[in-house]
Motif scaffolding. Sequence first.
Motif, PDB file in Angstrom:
ATOM      1  N   SER A  24     -27.311 -70.283 -10.307  1.00 54.76           N
ATOM      2  CA  SER A  24     -27.264 -69.263 -11.361  1.00 54.76           C
ATOM      3  C   SER A  24     -26.667 -68.015 -10.738  1.00 54.76           C
ATOM      4  O   SER A  24     -27.178 -67.515  -9.729  1.00 54.76           O
ATOM      5  N   TYR A  28     -25.771 -64.363 -11.782  1.00 57.00           N
ATOM      6  CA  TYR A  28     -25.928 -63.330 -12.805  1.00 57.00           C
ATOM      7  C   TYR A  28     -25.275 -62.022 -12.371  1.00 57.00           C
ATOM      8  O   TYR A  28     -25.289 -61.672 -11.190  1.00 57.00           O
ATOM      9  N   SER A  29     -24.740 -61.309 -13.336  1.00 53.09           N
ATOM     10  CA  SER A  29     -24.255 -59.953 -13.084  1.00 53.09           C
ATOM     11  C   SER A  29     -25.425 -58.986 -13.180  1.00 53.09           C
ATOM     12  O   SER A  29     -26.255 -59.090 -14.105  1.00 53.09           O
ATOM     13  N   GLN A  45     -17.352 -56.217 -12.014  1.00 59.69           N
ATOM     14  CA  GLN A  45     -18.136 -57.374 -12.457  1.00 59.69           C
ATOM     15  C   GLN A  45     -17.217 -58.504 -12.907  1.00 59.69           C
ATOM     16  O   GLN A  45     -17.460 -59.680 -12.616  1.00 59.69           O
ATOM     17  N   TYR A  72     -16.859 -62.267 -11.386  1.00 64.05           N
ATOM     18  CA  TYR A  72     -17.050 -63.479 -12.179  1.00 64.05           C
ATOM     19  C   TYR A  72     -15.884 -64.444 -11.970  1.00 64.05           C
ATOM     20  O   TYR A  72     -16.086 -65.655 -11.831  1.00 64.05           O
ATOM     21  N   THR A 104     -16.394 -66.089  -8.788  1.00 62.25           N
ATOM     22  CA  THR A 104     -17.459 -67.090  -8.913  1.00 62.25           C
ATOM     23  C   THR A 104     -16.897 -68.401  -9.425  1.00 62.25           C
ATOM     24  O   THR A 104     -17.171 -69.480  -8.874  1.00 62.25           O
ATOM     25  N   TRP A 118     -19.367 -74.918 -14.856  1.00 59.67           N
ATOM     26  CA  TRP A 118     -20.184 -74.039 -15.687  1.00 59.67           C
ATOM     27  C   TRP A 118     -20.688 -74.821 -16.900  1.00 59.67           C
ATOM     28  O   TRP A 118     -19.985 -75.661 -17.455  1.00 59.67           O
ATOM     29  N   SER A 171     -23.464 -68.057 -17.167  1.00 61.42           N
ATOM     30  CA  SER A 171     -23.918 -67.643 -15.836  1.00 61.42           C
ATOM     31  C   SER A 171     -24.506 -68.783 -15.010  1.00 61.42           C
ATOM     32  O   SER A 171     -25.077 -68.531 -13.950  1.00 61.42           O
ATOM     33  N   ASN A 172     -24.365 -70.015 -15.474  1.00 64.74           N
ATOM     34  CA  ASN A 172     -25.038 -71.125 -14.802  1.00 64.74           C
ATOM     35  C   ASN A 172     -24.072 -72.264 -14.522  1.00 64.74           C
ATOM     36  O   ASN A 172     -23.272 -72.658 -15.385  1.00 64.74           O
ATOM     37  N   ARG A 231     -15.082 -66.327 -21.658  1.00 69.13           N
ATOM     38  CA  ARG A 231     -16.405 -66.082 -21.059  1.00 69.13           C
ATOM     39  C   ARG A 231     -16.558 -64.621 -20.658  1.00 69.13           C
ATOM     40  O   ARG A 231     -17.654 -64.052 -20.758  1.00 69.13           O
TER      41      ARG A 231
END
Length: 429
Positions: free
Chosen positions: A225, A227-228, A254, A258, A261, A272, A276-277, A416
């Motif tokens: 997970s 998260y921002s 941010q 992402y 990520t 994904w 966020s997961n 997203r």
Amino acid sequence: MPSTLPLGDPVPADGSFPTAVQQALPSRAEVPFGLYVHIPFCSVRCGYCDFNTYTAEDLGPGASQLSYPDTLISELVFARGVLDSMEAPERALSTVFFGGGTPTLLPPEELARILTRARELFGFMPEAEITTEANPDTITEETAHILAQAGFTRLSLGMQSAVPEVLKTLDRTHDPANVERAVKAARAAGLQVSLDLISGTPGESLEDWRSSLEHAVALRPDHISAYSLIIEEGTAMAAKIRRGVLADIDSDDQADKYLLTEEVLGAAGFDWYEVSNFSTSRATRSAHNLNYWVDSDWWGAGPGSHSHMAGLRWWNVKHPAAYAQRLSSGTTPGHGREELQDEDKVLEHLMLRLRLADGLDIAEYNELPELARTQGEQITPATMDSLVQDGLISAQAAAPTADHREGRAVLTLRGRLLADAVTRRLAPE
């Protein structure tokens, strides 16, 4: 301190549901049913945290970690009684999630005892997903073994970052090296592993975030997970930002993180399934969190916990002392509740499913009875075309046939980043 609870309507002392909700329960017999167990204790309160958690100094009289498991079990007994009194259909638990706080500040034997009582009262579905969150410093091989023997299947570790300075800014006290030790202990016990990361901490560089992602991937978890960071009013971090001690978070930063990520986790085999997961397969997605996102039912036990059954939401009193007092007197710990209105159901269906990789089923959405009752606008092919042209939803998912309404709205990577804007364009006015 934790944020305040919403007001809502009062909850009857016996915890019974409104008549309309009781009448809806039989139709929910096949809907997944989960249990959230809140353990509100932390050794140190992190500066960014807005959750309902307490250090030993915060508790005051009337509550203690020592007596808490018995108090929590009394709510599980109360919940069983409420459902039985309304002749609700029997539903075994498909998921159980111990969150906090730091659940593993309690001895693992106590977590096992709570879980055993939940099994006795409700039953578990075959292959039920049973998770506990944990601070990496609290997990040893013995702890992991006891949890696995009790029936836990999954450990969710609060890694947050691999960079010591970032952890310091977040007020996290764990040793980064203990994340690896905790993962190894969990693996030895046969537990699945999820890692929680937070991006966007003031002072965190893009390379810091890359380092955290790469460290997480190297540990070979089943789930991540990412998260921002959100700055909540009333937290210590919000006060530091207001005073200029820390820089405020930056939305462009941010977004860059992402994108990184997606790059790093995608290359490592993580897909994904929610904004966020990320997981290594469908089998390692968080079934408990999916219950929240697809309108399933769950009972939230513990101070400040929220529950949902058949369109009814309620939430418990916040402080552990007030929570214990209510249950000791045989009355509901519920502080307030609300019945979701049709407009709320339509918007939540849209907003939550749109965040999932499986996307929003357009035909299903357009046929929602709540949408018809509110005379809301259906999603049209023209709207879908516009979103496809803007690169916000997948053209392939949107149009498996010539009729867009038979397809799904699945967010692209750009979508997203702009999920809230896509929701606004699809939502009925």
